[in-house]
Design a protein around this motif. Structure first.
Motif, PDB file in Angstrom:
ATOM      1  N   GLU A 316      -7.198  -9.055   7.271  1.00 35.30           N
ATOM      2  CA  GLU A 316      -6.625  -8.655   5.991  1.00 35.30           C
ATOM      3  C   GLU A 316      -6.546  -7.135   5.941  1.00 35.30           C
ATOM      4  OE1 GLU A 316      -5.637 -10.045   3.054  1.00 35.30           O
ATOM      5  OE2 GLU A 316      -5.703 -12.107   3.791  1.00 35.30           O
ATOM      6  N   VAL A 317      -5.359  -6.607   5.651  1.00 36.78           N
ATOM      7  CA  VAL A 317      -5.249  -5.152   5.598  1.00 36.78           C
ATOM      8  C   VAL A 317      -4.912  -4.693   4.182  1.00 36.78           C
ATOM      9  CG1 VAL A 317      -4.530  -4.663   7.941  1.00 36.78           C
ATOM     10  CG2 VAL A 317      -2.836  -5.341   6.241  1.00 36.78           C
ATOM     11  N   HIS A 318      -5.205  -3.447   3.933  1.00 32.81           N
ATOM     12  CA  HIS A 318      -4.812  -2.836   2.664  1.00 32.81           C
ATOM     13  C   HIS A 318      -4.108  -1.544   2.974  1.00 32.81           C
ATOM     14  CE1 HIS A 318      -6.800  -5.815   0.367  1.00 32.81           C
ATOM     15  NE2 HIS A 318      -7.844  -5.728   1.169  1.00 32.81           N
ATOM     16  N   PHE A 319      -3.093  -1.238   2.175  1.00 34.43           N
ATOM     17  CA  PHE A 319      -2.361  -0.011   2.439  1.00 34.43           C
ATOM     18  C   PHE A 319      -1.943   0.629   1.129  1.00 34.43           C
ATOM     19  CE2 PHE A 319       1.282  -2.824   1.937  1.00 34.43           C
ATOM     20  CZ  PHE A 319       0.861  -3.990   2.551  1.00 34.43           C
ATOM     21  N   LEU A 320      -1.609   1.896   1.253  1.00 34.85           N
ATOM     22  CA  LEU A 320      -1.207   2.673   0.082  1.00 34.85           C
ATOM     23  C   LEU A 320       0.079   2.076  -0.506  1.00 34.85           C
ATOM     24  CD1 LEU A 320      -2.882   5.148  -0.643  1.00 34.85           C
ATOM     25  CD2 LEU A 320      -1.067   6.585   0.304  1.00 34.85           C
ATOM     26  N   ASN A 321       0.240   2.129  -1.806  1.00 37.12           N
ATOM     27  CA  ASN A 321       1.440   1.605  -2.490  1.00 37.12           C
ATOM     28  C   ASN A 321       1.672   0.130  -2.194  1.00 37.12           C
ATOM     29  OD1 ASN A 321       2.026   4.274  -3.352  1.00 37.12           O
ATOM     30  ND2 ASN A 321       3.020   4.667  -1.376  1.00 37.12           N
ATOM     31  N   GLU A 322       0.574  -0.585  -2.035  1.00 39.36           N
ATOM     32  CA  GLU A 322       0.695  -1.983  -1.630  1.00 39.36           C
ATOM     33  C   GLU A 322       1.605  -2.785  -2.565  1.00 39.36           C
ATOM     34  OE1 GLU A 322      -2.907  -3.633   0.030  1.00 39.36           O
ATOM     35  OE2 GLU A 322      -2.458  -5.549  -0.913  1.00 39.36           O
ATOM     36  N   ASP A 323       1.377  -2.654  -3.881  1.00 33.33           N
ATOM     37  CA  ASP A 323       2.161  -3.442  -4.837  1.00 33.33           C
ATOM     38  C   ASP A 323       3.643  -3.106  -4.765  1.00 33.33           C
ATOM     39  OD1 ASP A 323      -0.092  -4.649  -5.591  1.00 33.33           O
ATOM     40  OD2 ASP A 323      -0.397  -3.484  -7.444  1.00 33.33           O
ATOM     41  N   ALA A 324       3.931  -1.805  -4.691  1.00 30.06           N
ATOM     42  CA  ALA A 324       5.333  -1.385  -4.668  1.00 30.06           C
ATOM     43  C   ALA A 324       6.018  -1.889  -3.399  1.00 30.06           C
ATOM     44  CB  ALA A 324       5.425   0.135  -4.746  1.00 30.06           C
ATOM     45  N   ILE A 325       5.314  -1.825  -2.292  1.00 27.62           N
ATOM     46  CA  ILE A 325       5.901  -2.264  -1.023  1.00 27.62           C
ATOM     47  C   ILE A 325       6.140  -3.776  -1.042  1.00 27.62           C
ATOM     48  CG2 ILE A 325       5.447  -2.526   1.453  1.00 27.62           C
ATOM     49  CD1 ILE A 325       4.138   0.259   1.369  1.00 27.62           C
ATOM     50  N   ILE A 326       5.152  -4.492  -1.529  1.00 29.17           N
ATOM     51  CA  ILE A 326       5.304  -5.957  -1.598  1.00 29.17           C
ATOM     52  C   ILE A 326       6.477  -6.311  -2.509  1.00 29.17           C
ATOM     53  CG2 ILE A 326       4.221  -8.074  -2.478  1.00 29.17           C
ATOM     54  CD1 ILE A 326       1.593  -7.070  -1.314  1.00 29.17           C
TER      55      ILE A 326
END
Ligand code: ADP
Ligand code: MG
Length: 706
Positions: A316-326
């Protein structure tokens, strides 16, 4: 409260081997984890070919051979120690890490829970070296051996010293499946690398891809054609979010039992539950309940926006701006699916009549005892309600394409040396030749008696064995279910010159007009043997001229080795001249004493075949008929005539002043006759001649979701 009497134990520093074994247990949880780590090492080493051999799901043996850069001899002593790596020097390097590994833990961990052997050769080494490791340490010295460039890592008896873990992994076949899954995913993403997976002592391989294939190729090979044929390309780029994504996602025609998601972030195989959920919710609007898509997605995010410093097995990864990218990926997928579904093509399935095929929905509906009739079971019974033409673009009418085909096979060209380039004019001159033919039935027969009910002349009867056998063969070869389908069908419309739609019960079928019409006419000519009427050609064209035109037409494939056209034309004229009596008597093909074609059979009232096919017909009559054996002769003549008759003439094009075009003829003349008497051959069930394309209850299932 009772006082604690227990004395605290002294704190001891754990033995390094114990520490490492605990750590190893965390990193390497099962064979597929170990494999993933080692595959990443192979890719980091620039390999283009990776071969994996396993035994007992990787528990007994896991062998990975690559053709990468190899490991330097001087590094072999420390390669399996913890935190030894060639990929990272300073902490800051983490911000721009481009490799998979960097912590130097994988090999070390494996060596603590398995017997590990490395055979490696770089381009500079004279020979390969073999080294064995135990608890992170090289056992003995590296030994020179034979070997190709690259690295072979052999992991044996995984978890031999961790019995609880080993016992927990009870099923080698389950572990094997996980290995297949990991390699499959890597193979799709890294399509320029060839992968193979086989079981030890097994000849076949479970995964095999070749280097330099495309991702689509590998999806087709590994997930099957059903998945690969329905893929849509997805591309997203957002410099603001520092993200780029591309992938292949299934369209609305694909409905899998489970969600298959191949996600790579910065080329690392990972999972992202929020992204998966977001995509599944998009598909839920298009797919039936319980059905899921196939999604392959490769996302590239600026390295400084992803926290790569997570535990190696944390997928499982987390990244910056996750919501916007998704959100961005989700809305792109939605748009693509919306576009795809407007031009949705139904997956055409061959008619394999279900067991309840004869259980006609309309009879169910009419049955008073029947249970409630739902809309989805209602059957349109009045074919005049609305025709498919209403929904088709009039600008591309078939008559126009007929016109162009007429141009190619112009009869005018052959009658005189000059070739007119004016389309319309040519058409008119063709019609001059044929349009004035009076449709005078010269014999009293079944066909004419349709038109003229008062006609009472008796049908001629023939007791020819050959004829009886041919008629019997048709009967014996009939598929009864298809027979009933045609018999009780309603004509919906012509979708093109080649295909028509009919409805039977709640089902919609598409059939190949030419094939069906050809078979129908074949049967009809057998039935009407010796009893056909005649369509007289008012200005009978010479057989010789027809033959020459036919040989000039590409479709008839005249080749120089067949002989000179002039000679062949004369031969044809002579041959058909000799047979004229029989052709006239049995088939109403009239050839006059000048060797001109004076008449062709009238087999259906109001039906004239496409007269542009006359030359080909005459040529086939001479070349495709088996004249020597009676049965074959009748059979082949009927076939040749059926081929000629399968396409109706287009009155509109021939400018007869009638508004009845070929479509009208198909709907009002040809199809009713097909319905009434066609005996469909069994092979049509499977050869695509007729296909079921929709069933109302199924459509309801689709639209219920919208
Ligand atoms: P990491 O990948 O984090 O560096 P590993 O324990 O996976 O740590 O590997 C240790 C080192 O061994 C790597 O940095 C690399 O230099 C070398 N190595 C491992 N596998 C291979 C391979 N297949 N080909 C070349 N070098 C390899
Ligand atoms: Mg590694």
């Amino acid at each position: 409260m009772e006082k604690a009497t227990k004395r605290p134990k002294n704190i001891l520093k754990l033995d390094e081997t114990v520490v490492n074994r605990i750590a190893a247990g965390e990193i390497i949880q099962r064979p597929s984890n170990a494999l993933k780590e080692m595959l990443e090492n192979c890719l980091d080493a620039g390999s283009t070919s990776i071969q994996v051999t396993v035994r007992d799901g990787g528990l007994k043996l896991l062998k990975i051979q690559d053709n990468g850069c190899g490991i330097n001899k001087e590094d072999l002593a420390i390669v399996c120690e913890r935190f030894t790596t060639s990929k990272l020097e300073k902490f800051e390097d983490l911000n721009a890490i481009g490799t998979f590994g960097f912590r130097g833990e994988a090999l070390a961990s494996i060596s603590h829970v398995a017997h590990l052997t490395i055979i490696t050769k770089t381009s500079e080494m004279q020979c390969a070296y073999k080294s064995s490791y135990h608890d992170g340490k090289l056992v003995g010295a590296s030994k020179p051996c034979a070997g190709i460039q690259g690295t072979q890592i052999v992991v044996e008896d995984l978890f031999y010293n961790v019995p609880t873990r080993k016992n927990a992994l009870k099923s080698p076949s389950d572990e094997h499946n996980r290995i297949v899954e990991v390699i499959t995913r890597f193979a799709v993403h890294n399509s320029s690398v060839g992968f193979s997976l086989k079981k030890l002592n097994d000849n076949g391989s479970d995964v095999r891809t070749s280097p330099n294939s495309t991702q689509e190729d590998n999806i087709r090979i590994l997930y099957g054609h059903a998945v690969a044929k329905d893929l849509i390309k997805l591309n997203v780029e957002d410099p603001g979010l520092k993200v780029k994504a591309n992938g292949l996602i299934s369209n609305v025609d694909y409905a899998g039992a489970k969600f298959t998601m191949l996600l790579f972030i910065n080329h690392r195989l990972v999972d992202s539950t929020p992204l998966k959920r977001a995509l599944d919710s998009v598909y839920a609007t298009y797919l039936a309940k319980g059905k899921h898509p196939f999604v392959y997605l490769s996302i590239e995010i600026a390295p400084n926006c992803v926290d790569v410093n997570v535990h190696p097995t944390k997928h499982e990864v987390h990244f910056l701006n996750e919501d916007a990218i998704i959100h961005k990926i989700q809305s792109t997928a939605d748009m693509l699916l919306k576009n795809a579904s407007t031009s949705r093509s139904f997956a055409i399935q061959t008619v394999i009549p279900p067991s309840n095929f004869l259980n006609k929905p309309e009879s169910r509906a009419n049955n008073a005892n029947a249970t409630k009739v739902y809309d989805k079971q209602l059957v349109r019974t009045d074919s005049k309600d609305q025709k498919i033409d209403k929904f088709l673009d009039k600008s591309t009418t078939a008559s126009e394409s007929m016109l162009s085909s007429l141009n190619q096979t112009s009869m005018e060209a052959s009658y005189g040396p000059s070739v007119s380039l004016n389309k319309r004019k040519e058409v008119e001159s063709v019609s001059d030749k044929v349009r004035t033919f009076p449709m005078v039935p010269e014999k009293n027969n079944q066909a004419t008696s349709h038109a003229n009910a008062e006609n009472t002349t008796e049908r001629r009867q023939f007791e020819l064995t050959s004829l009886i056998q041919l008629r019997e063969a048709v009967k014996n070869n009939t598929d009864q279910v298809l027979r009933d389908t045609f018999k009780d069908s309603i004509f919906v419309g012509c979708v093109s010159e080649k295909h028509c739609l009919i409805q039977h019960g709640t089902r919609l079928y598409i059939f190949c007009l030419e094939r069906v019409a050809e078979e129908f006419f074949y049967q009809k000519f057998l039935d009407e043997f010796g009893n056909c009427g005649v369509i007289c050609l008012s200005d009978p064209p010479p057989l010789y001229n027809l033959a020459i035109i036919a040989m000039d037409q590409e479709e008839n494939e005249w080749r120089p080795e067949d002989g000179p056209k002039d000679y062949l034309g004369k031969q044809l004229k002579e041959l058909l001249g000799c047979k004229s009596e029989m052709l006239n008597d049995y088939f109403s093909v009239q050839i006059n004493e000048n060797h001109h074609l004076a008449g062709i059979p009238l087999i259906l009232v109001d039906y004239i075949p496409d007269l542009t096919q006359l030359p080909s017909f005459v040529l086939r009559l001479a070349s495709d008929v088996e004249w020597n054996l009676e049965k074959d002769c009748f059979d082949t003549i009927c076939r040749v005539m059926a081929k000629f008759y399968r396409k109706p003439n287009d009155h509109e094009v021939l400018n007869v002043g009638s508004d009845k075009d070929w479509k009208w003829t198909v709907e009002h003349v040809l199809y009713p006759a097909i319905k009434a008497s066609l005996l469909p051959p069994k092979k049509w069930i499977s050869d695509g001649t007729i296909l079921q394309i929709a069933d109302l209850p199924d459509l309801y299932k689709v639209f219920e979701r919208c």
